[in-house]
Scaffold this active site. Structure first.
Site, short mmCIF file in Angstrom:
data_model
loop_
_atom_site.label_atom_id
_atom_site.label_comp_id
_atom_site.label_asym_id
_atom_site.label_seq_id
_atom_site.Cartn_x
_atom_site.Cartn_y
_atom_site.Cartn_z
N HIS A 1 -0.87 -3.70 11.65
CA HIS A 1 0.52 -3.28 11.77
C HIS A 1 1.04 -3.53 13.17
O HIS A 1 0.33 -3.98 14.04
CB HIS A 1 0.64 -1.79 11.46
CG HIS A 1 0.14 -1.43 10.10
ND1 HIS A 1 -1.12 -0.94 9.90
CD2 HIS A 1 0.72 -1.49 8.89
CE1 HIS A 1 -1.30 -0.72 8.62
NE2 HIS A 1 -0.20 -1.04 7.97
N ASP B 1 -2.55 -4.68 3.50
CA ASP B 1 -2.69 -5.01 4.92
C ASP B 1 -3.70 -6.13 5.17
O ASP B 1 -4.65 -6.30 4.41
CB ASP B 1 -3.14 -3.77 5.71
CG ASP B 1 -2.10 -2.67 5.64
OD1 ASP B 1 -0.94 -2.97 5.28
OD2 ASP B 1 -2.46 -1.52 5.93
N GLU C 1 -10.05 -3.32 5.03
CA GLU C 1 -9.71 -2.39 3.96
C GLU C 1 -8.61 -2.95 3.07
O GLU C 1 -8.65 -2.81 1.85
CB GLU C 1 -9.31 -1.04 4.54
CG GLU C 1 -10.40 -0.33 5.33
CD GLU C 1 -11.63 0.04 4.50
OE1 GLU C 1 -11.47 0.33 3.29
OE2 GLU C 1 -12.75 0.01 5.04
N TYR D 1 5.17 2.28 10.83
CA TYR D 1 3.98 2.93 10.31
C TYR D 1 3.17 3.63 11.40
O TYR D 1 3.00 3.11 12.50
CB TYR D 1 3.11 1.87 9.62
CG TYR D 1 2.10 2.48 8.74
CD1 TYR D 1 2.51 3.31 7.69
CD2 TYR D 1 0.74 2.29 8.93
CE1 TYR D 1 1.59 3.90 6.87
CE2 TYR D 1 -0.18 2.87 8.11
CZ TYR D 1 0.25 3.68 7.08
OH TYR D 1 -0.68 4.28 6.28
N GLU E 1 0.80 -1.22 0.00
CA GLU E 1 0.00 0.00 0.00
C GLU E 1 0.83 1.27 0.00
O GLU E 1 0.45 2.27 -0.58
CB GLU E 1 -0.95 0.00 1.21
CG GLU E 1 -2.06 -1.01 1.06
CD GLU E 1 -2.96 -1.07 2.28
OE1 GLU E 1 -3.26 0.00 2.84
OE2 GLU E 1 -3.34 -2.18 2.68
N ARG F 1 -0.06 4.87 11.28
CA ARG F 1 -1.52 4.71 11.38
C ARG F 1 -1.82 3.27 11.79
O ARG F 1 -1.92 2.38 10.96
CB ARG F 1 -2.19 5.08 10.06
CG ARG F 1 -2.11 6.56 9.75
CD ARG F 1 -2.91 6.95 8.54
NE ARG F 1 -2.14 6.75 7.32
CZ ARG F 1 -1.46 7.71 6.69
NH1 ARG F 1 -1.45 8.93 7.17
NH2 ARG F 1 -0.80 7.45 5.60
N ASP G 1 -6.44 -6.56 6.86
CA ASP G 1 -7.67 -6.16 7.53
C ASP G 1 -8.71 -5.94 6.44
O ASP G 1 -8.44 -6.16 5.27
CB ASP G 1 -7.46 -4.91 8.41
CG ASP G 1 -6.94 -3.73 7.62
OD1 ASP G 1 -6.99 -3.76 6.38
OD2 ASP G 1 -6.47 -2.76 8.25
#
Length: 777
Positions: free
Chosen positions: A333, A82, A86, A288, A9, A290, A84
Site C-alpha cells: 500500500h 494486495d 498474503e 489504508y 480485499e 495497515r 504481497d
DNA sequence: CAGTGAGCGAGCTTCCGCTTGACTT
C-alpha cells in the site's frame, strides 16, 4: 449484470474503485482471507507431504457464496488483492474456492488507489504467482506447527489455555528481559555542576547565562574541591562557537509509526489508534491504515505541494521520496495519509479529529523544507581548573517543516535550550550561583505498547495487521499487564556555592514513576523461561528473520515449500516429543527459607489462581498454609520478609453486633467481612493494623450509602428497583441494569415506565452479555 | 463481585495474517 467482476480485499476499497471503473465492472470484496487451515487438529496432513487442509472460515461462508453467485454471471474475474505474499495467497484461495478457470481469470495489482494506477493495472494483467503463494503456505504451516504443537505442552506443563507462537512469545520475551535488566540495574551517581552567570549586555542591562561544566565528578569530595576553587576563580569567555544545523521531517506514517506517535502525542493505546484509523478509512478520509510503506502517490505529493504553497509559500516546499528501512516490509500500500490533502481537519468524533490532524500534519510536513538552526556554544574558562563551563543555545533561523509538525521522542527528559545573550570573547562573567548536584544513571525504560511494536518491527517480527492483536493477546493471556507504578523517593546531595559560601544539603527527588507501561506477570516469566529452556531456536530474536530468508527463496522458486517445512519439522517435532516426555511441571517454585514460627519451608510458586506463597509442603502430615501474592509482587524477587507478611491476613479483629469481623485482601483489594457481607477498606487504611472501631465505621458508612442507594421500589416483591449508582440513577431488574433516559426524572418514574425502559433496552443488554462472555473466552 | 491452593477426572484451550463488525468510551 456486469461482464467483469473485480475482487479486492476490503469493502471500502471496493467502493472507491467501482467509481473509477464504471458500469462494465462490478467490484466486490473478499474481506481478507476466505479460507484457513482447519482447526480440528493441526490442519496439516503429515502423511501426505504436509498437505494443508483448508476450510472456508465460518465468518466467510456468506461472502464466499455471494462471490460464487457473482462469478457465474461474469465473463472475466479480476483478482485484485494486495501485491504481497498474503495478497497473492488470497487470490489463489479465491481461484481455488470459486473454481475459477484460468482463461477468464486475471490477476492485477496496484499500490495506490488512483484512477490512473487502476487503469494501468487492468492493462497489465498477469497470472497468479504460485511460488509466492507457496511462500505464504510455508509461512502459514510453520506458524500453525509452532503454535499448535507448543501450546499444548504449556497446558500440560504449566497451566491450561496458555499459548505460544512465533510472534507473541518473542514479544513476551522482550518484556521479561527488560524487566530483569531493570531489576539488576544499579544506579551510579556522579556530580553534575551547573552555573548561572550574569553579565551586562551592550545596553547595560543585566543578562543571565546558564551553563554546565564539561566534567562530571565521581565523588562528593571532588565536587566540593571544585566549588572551593570556584570561590576565588575568574570566569572568562574563552570562545564562542556558532554552527548551522538542520532538522529534517520524519517520513509519512506507517502503521507502527502512527501507533507510536498517537501513543506519545495523544495517549492512545495501540488498539484505540487502529479503531479510530479504521473509522477514518471507512469514511474515506485517509488511505489504508495497515501498511509498512512510507511511499506517497504522485498525486498525493502534488496536492501536498499545492497545499504547502498556499499555506506557507514556495520556499517551504521540498519534495521527498522516502524509502522503507524496516525488515521484511512488503509495501502493498501507500503510507497512511489524508485522502484529500486540502482537508486540514474533518468532522467526526473528538478522537477522529485528533488522529486525522496528526496524520495530516505528518504527511504535509514530510514534503516540507528542512528547518535551519543555528547552534551556539559559549565556552567559559575557570582559572585554576582545566575544565570549562559550556552554555549552549539553539535558534531557529528558518522553521521549515517545524511550522506544522515535530515528531515526539520516547525520551522523557530532553532539555530544551533557547536563545543565548550576545557575548564577547574575553568577557568576564560573575557566577550568581554554582550548583553541584548528585545525579543518577537511569535504568532502561519499560516498554509501552507502542514502543514494543517499534521493537518488533525493528526485528521484522509481526505485520501491520497483527501488531495490535498481538499486544492484546499477550495481555489477555496474562503474560504481561499494562500498569502504573508510583514514583519512588531518593535522596541526593547538593552542594551550592553562593555569595562565597558553600552549603551542603540533602535533598530528595521523585523518580521512576511509570504510566501505561508493560510489566511481566509471573505466569509470563514462567512460560518465558520454560520456552527458552526447551525451544531456544523459536525464541531467538532472529528466528523470524531467518525463516523469512527461506520464504524468499521459496518465492523465487529456488526451494520447494514442502521441503523447507520438512527440514524444519524433522528438527522441531522430536523436541516437542522429548519435552512432553521428560520435562517437569513448571510452576516457578522458589524456596525462600523457613518460617521462623513453625520451622516449615517457606516458598512461592504459581498456583491455580495465580502466584502464592506457601508454608510447608504437601507431603507433610500437616496441610500447608497458602497466601496470595499482592498485585505488585512477583515470585521472582519477593523477599522472605515480604512473603511472611502475607500470612498476617486474614485477621480476626473483633466482634460487632455479635458477629466476628475478618480483614483480608481479595481480588478488589483489602476488605472487612462481617455477617457474610464485604466492605472495602479505603487506601488510607492499612489492613494489617486496622482497628475494630475503624472497621465498624467503614461498615456503618457503607450501610448509610446503601440506604441512599434505593430511590424507589414498587410493590412488595421489589423485583424492579430504581437505584443510585456511580453514573447516576438506573433501574435494576433481574440482575441487569438499565439506563434511565436523561429527560426522565428518576424519582417520579412509575412501575409501568420502568417496564417500558426495560423492554426497550432488553436487546442491548442481551448483546452486552454475550459480548462479555466472548471477551472472557 | 471478594472463600479456594486438591486431582474419580469430562471437554476445552492454542498459532499468524488478511479483513470487518459489534461492542465500548
Amino acid at each position: 449484470m456486469s461482464k467483469n467482476l473485480v475482487i479486492v480485499e476490503s469493502p471500502a476499497k471496493a467502493k472507491t474503485i467501482e467509481k473509477f471503473l464504471g458500469k462494465e465492472y462490478e467490484v466486490m470484496s473478499s474481506m481478507g482471507h476466505i479460507r484457513d487451515l482447519s482447526d480440528k487438529g493441526l490442519g496439516i496432513d503429515f502423511d501426505n507431504n504436509y498437505a494443508p487442509q483448508y476450510e472456508v472460515s465460518p465468518d466467510k461462508k456468506k461472502v464466499v457464496s455471494e462471490l460464487k453467485k457473482a462469478v457465474k454471471s461474469a465473463e472475466t474475474v479480476w483478482l485484485a488483492s494486495d501485491e504481497d505474499r498474503e495478497g497473492e495467497a488470497i487470490a489463489w484461495h479465491l481461484a481455488e474456492e470459486l473454481k475459477l478457470k484460468k482463461e477468464n481469470t486475471k490477476r492485477i495489482v496496484f499500490h495506490e488507489i488512483t484512477k490512473d494506477a487502476i487503469l494501468r493495472a487492468i492493462e497489465n494483467p498477469r497470472e497468479i504467482d504460485k511460488n509466492l503463494v507457496d511462500a505464504q503456505q510455508a509461512r502459514r504451516v510453520l506458524d500453525r506447527i509452532v503454535g499448535f504443537e507448543i501450546s499444548p505442552i504449556l497446558w500440560r506443563k504449566v497451566r491450561p489455555s496458555l499459548s505460544a507462537g512465533r510472534v507473541q512469545s518473542v514479544a513476551v520475551r522482550l518484556i521479561v528481559e527488560r524487566e530483569r535488566e531493570i531489576n539488576n540495574f544499579v544506579a551510579e551517581s556522579s556530580y553534575k555542576v551547573s552555573a548561572v552567570f550574569t553579565s551586562k549586555d551592550a545596553n547595560g542591562t543585566q543578562v543571565v547565562l546558564p551553563a554546565e561544566l564539561s566534567k562530571r565528578f565521581k565523588t562528593k569530595e571532588e565536587a566540593y574541591a571544585f566549588l572551593e576553587l570556584c570561590k576565588n576563580a575568574q570566569f572568562l569567555v574563552d570562545s564562542i562557537e556558532k554552527k548551522p544545523a538542520k532538522k529534517s521531517p520524519a517520513p509519512p506514517f506507517t502503521t507502527s509509526t502512527l501507533q507510536q506517535e498517537a501513543s506519545r502525542k495523544l495517549g492512545f493505546s495501540v488498539s484505540q489508534t487502529m479503531r479510530v484509523a479504521q473509522q477514518l478509512y471507512e469514511s474515506g478520509k485517509i488511505t489504508y491504515m495497515r501498511t509498512d510503506s512510507v511511499n506517497l502517490s504522485g498525486l498525493a505529493i502534488n496536492t501536498a505541494k499545492n497545499e504547502i504553497i498556499s499555506m506557507a509559500g514556495e520556499e517551504y516546499v521540498k519534495i521527498r521520496k522516502f524509502t522503507t528501512r524496516s525488515k521484511g516490509a512488503q509495501e502493498a500500500h501507500e503510507a497512511i495519509r489524508p485522502t484529500y490533502m486540502n482537508a486540514h481537519s474533518v468532522s467526526g468524533t473528538a478522537w477522529e479529529k485528533r488522529l486525522y490532524e496528526l496524520i495530516w500534519k505528518r504527511t504535509i510536513a514530510s514534503q516540507m523544507a528542512d528547518a535551519k538552526l543555528e547552534k551556539t556554544n559559549i565556552y567559559i574558562n575557570v582559572s585554576g581548573s582545566k575544565y570549562q563551563f559550556v552554555a549552549s543555545g539553539e535558534v531557529i533561523v528558518f522553521d521549515g517543516f517545524l511550522k506544522v509538525y515535530l515528531e515526539s521522542t520516547d525520551d522523557e527528559n530532553t532539555e530544551k535550550s533557547g536563545i543565548l545573550p550576545t557575548m564577547k570573547k574575553g568577557e568576564s562573567l560573575a557566577p550568581k550561583e554554582i550548583l553541584a548536584q548528585e545525579r543518577f544513571t537511569q535504568r532502561p525504560p519499560r516498554y509501552t505498547e507502542a514502543s514494543l511494536v517499534r521493537k518488533l518491527e525493528e526485528l521484522g517480527i509481526g505485520r501491520p495487521s497483527t501488531y495490535a492483536p498481538t499486544i492484546s493477546t499477550i495481555q489477555n493471556r496474562k503474560y504481561v499487564e499494562k500498569g502504573n507504578r508510583p514514583a519512588l523517593k531518593r535522596n541526593f546531595n547538593e552542594l551550592k556555592l553562593k555569595s562565597g559560601k558553600i552549603t551542603d544539603s540533602k535533598k530528595s527527588e521523585n523518580y521512576g514513576a511509570e504510566k501505561g507501561k508493560l510489566f511481566p506477570e509471573d505466569i509470563g516469566l514462567v512460560v518465558n523461561d520454560f520456552l527458552i529452556e526447551y525451544f531456544p531456536n523459536i525464541m531467538d530474536y532472529n528466528f523470524t528473520a531467518n525463516v523469512e530468508v527461506e520464504f524468499d527463496q521459496i518465492a523465487e522458486g529456488k526451494v520447494k515449500w514442502t521441503q523447507s517445512i520438512d527440514s524444519f519439522y524433522k528438527r522441531f517435532h522430536p523436541v516437542v516429543e522429548e519435552t512432553l516426555k521428560n520435562s517437569e511441571r513448571h510452576v516457578g517454585e522458589r524456596i525462600l527459607g523457613v518460617d521462623p514460627k513453625s520451622g516449615r519451608q517457606l516458598s512461592v510458586k504459581i498456583g491455580r489462581y495465580g502466584p502464592i506463597a506457601q508454608i510447608g509442603t504437601s507431603d507433610e502430615e500437616e496441610k500447608p498454609l497458602f497466601a496470595s501474592l499482592r498485585k505488585t509482587q512477583s515470585i521472582e524477587n519477593i523477599t522472605q520478609e515480604e512473603a511472611l507478611e502475607l500470612f498476617k491476613l486474614p485477621r480476626e479483629i473483633g466482634d460487632f453486633e455479635g458477629k466476628g469481623m475478618t480483614v483480608a485482601i481479595g481480588r478488589f483489594g483489602p476488605y472487612v467481612r462481617h455477617d457474610g457481607k464485604f466492605y472495602s477498606i479505603p487506601k488510607s487504611d492499612d489492613p494489617l493494623d486496622i482497628t475494630a472501631e475503624r472497621a465498624i465505621e467503614i461498615i456503618e458508612a457503607k450501610r448509610e450509602a446503601d440506604k441512599n442507594k434505593i430511590i424507589n421500589t414498587f410493590g412488595e416483591n421489589e423485583e424492579i428497583q430504581v437505584l443510585n449508582g456511580r453514573y447516576g440513577p438506573y433501574i435494576s431488574f433481574e440482575k441487569n441494569n438499565y439506563k434511565i433516559p436523561k429527560k426522565m426524572d428518576a424519582k417520579a418514574l412509575t412501575e409501568e415506565q420502568c417496564r417500558e425502559i426495560i423492554a426497550s433496552q432488553a436487546d442491548k443488554v442481551k448483546k452486552k452479555k454475550s459480548y462479555k462472555r466472548r471477551k472472557k473466552a
